[in-house]
Scaffold this motif. Structure first.
Motif, PDB file in Angstrom:
ATOM      1  N   UNK A 181       0.790   4.525  -6.993  1.00 48.00           N
ATOM      2  CA  UNK A 181      -0.659   4.680  -7.058  1.00 48.00           C
ATOM      3  C   UNK A 181      -1.285   4.420  -5.688  1.00 48.00           C
ATOM      4  N   UNK A 182      -1.500   5.486  -4.933  1.00 45.08           N
ATOM      5  CA  UNK A 182      -2.196   5.440  -3.640  1.00 45.08           C
ATOM      6  C   UNK A 182      -1.645   4.344  -2.727  1.00 45.08           C
ATOM      7  N   UNK A 183      -0.354   4.356  -2.537  1.00 44.42           N
ATOM      8  CA  UNK A 183       0.297   3.381  -1.647  1.00 44.42           C
ATOM      9  C   UNK A 183      -0.054   3.677  -0.194  1.00 44.42           C
ATOM     10  N   UNK A 184      -0.489   2.651   0.529  1.00 46.62           N
ATOM     11  CA  UNK A 184      -0.854   2.806   1.940  1.00 46.62           C
ATOM     12  C   UNK A 184      -0.400   1.584   2.730  1.00 46.62           C
ATOM     13  N   UNK A 185       0.335   1.808   3.796  1.00 43.60           N
ATOM     14  CA  UNK A 185       0.727   0.736   4.706  1.00 43.60           C
ATOM     15  C   UNK A 185       1.335   1.351   5.957  1.00 43.60           C
ATOM     16  N   UNK A 186       1.473   0.550   6.986  1.00 44.38           N
ATOM     17  CA  UNK A 186       2.108   1.000   8.222  1.00 44.38           C
ATOM     18  C   UNK A 186       3.214   0.018   8.589  1.00 44.38           C
ATOM     19  N   UNK A 187       4.201   0.519   9.328  1.00 39.23           N
ATOM     20  CA  UNK A 187       5.315  -0.315   9.786  1.00 39.23           C
ATOM     21  C   UNK A 187       5.534  -0.048  11.272  1.00 39.23           C
ATOM     22  N   UNK A 188       5.373  -1.079  12.110  1.00 39.66           N
ATOM     23  CA  UNK A 188       5.597  -0.902  13.545  1.00 39.66           C
ATOM     24  C   UNK A 188       7.065  -0.632  13.868  1.00 39.66           C
ATOM     25  N   UNK A 189       7.291  -0.022  14.982  1.00 37.67           N
ATOM     26  CA  UNK A 189       8.651   0.243  15.430  1.00 37.67           C
ATOM     27  C   UNK A 189       9.419  -1.066  15.581  1.00 37.67           C
ATOM     28  N   UNK A 190      10.634  -1.087  15.019  1.00 38.75           N
ATOM     29  CA  UNK A 190      11.507  -2.250  15.154  1.00 38.75           C
ATOM     30  C   UNK A 190      11.321  -3.319  14.097  1.00 38.75           C
TER      31      UNK A 190
END
Length: 247
Positions: A24-33
């Motif tokens: 359900x509308x998953x949102x996130x970011x993951x930095x390199x490494x």
């Protein structure tokens, strides 16, 4: 710099009254490494989320960006090549080809891409994974821990920017689980790779840099993995809490 961006990703299976919203509308970011653990009960949607990130399934809506590229905007052939070159997969059941040796299993993705294996890099990986003396062994001649190390080597061989691991320690005992997790963290730092890992084990999850929880298709960011009290406070609400695990 963010390597991975998940923007409002939803996934619905079926239609009408039989429709099931897995995400359900998953949102996130993951930095390199970064090393991220995804936790959740069985059926919560965490495997669906991993499949979306790895382009093994298509979202009903939303976008996934890897290294700035909208992967679901790619045509199928280009997406297949992109996935093969940029994403490494590690599975709970190892998924090694039983007729191939450790070395052959490791270089197989490179050959599948019609490329020539980097022999120097292969030797480096065999050394890092402590598999040099097992390079000519078949999977059936290896322990579970050795098979998973070979699977890690296969995932690393194409030098992907993103590693997706689905319960990589699920079939291993405590000692082998610890060794595999140490190897994943070591290779993540050594080769600057981003790792997204599903696990049911609280102790294993705490070794990651950050923890995401999926519950009924909703993704919640717990933040830094060291925040044990925040994670434990949610055990009662989510139904987790069995010793050593999340279900």
């Amino acid at each position: 710099m963010d390597l991975l961006k998940v923007k409002a990703v939803s996934k619905t299976y079926g239609s009408g009254e039989a429709a099931v919203q897995a995400l359900k509308k998953a949102s996130f970011t993951v930095p390199k490494g970064e090393f991220v653990a995804i936790v959740g009960e069985s059926g919560s949607g965490k495997t669906t989320l991993l499949n979306m990130i790895g382009a093994l399934d298509t979202p009903t809506s939303g976008k996934v960006f890897i290294d700035g590229k909208d992967i679901f905007a790619m045509k199928e052939k280009r997406l297949t090549i992109f996935r093969r070159r940029n994403i490494g997969f590690i599975f709970q059941s190892f998924n090694l080809i039983p007729e191939l040796t450790v070395e052959q299993n490791m270089i197989f993705p490179v050959l599948l891409d019609y490329q020539k294996p980097d022999k120097r890099y292969l030797e480096e990986l065999l050394s890092v994974l402590n598999l040099k003396e097992r390079r000519h062994h078949l999977p059936g001649q290896l322990s579970g821990g050795q098979q998973q190390r070979a699977a890690i080597g296969r995932a690393l061989m194409t030098r992907p920017s993103l590693i997706l691991a689905d319960e990589p320690t699920g079939n291993l005992d405590t000692q082998n689980s610890s060794e595999v997790m140490a190897l994943l963290k070591e290779t993540s730092r050594k080769y600057e790779q981003t790792i997204i890992m599903i696990t049911h084990n609280r102790r294993i999850a705490q070794t990651a840099d950050r923890i995401l929880q999926v519950s009924d298709g909703v993704v919640t960011d717990f933040g830094r993995a060291g925040d044990v009290r925040r994670l434990s406070a949610n055990d009662r609400q989510t139904g987790y809490g069995k010793e050593g695990g999340f279900e």
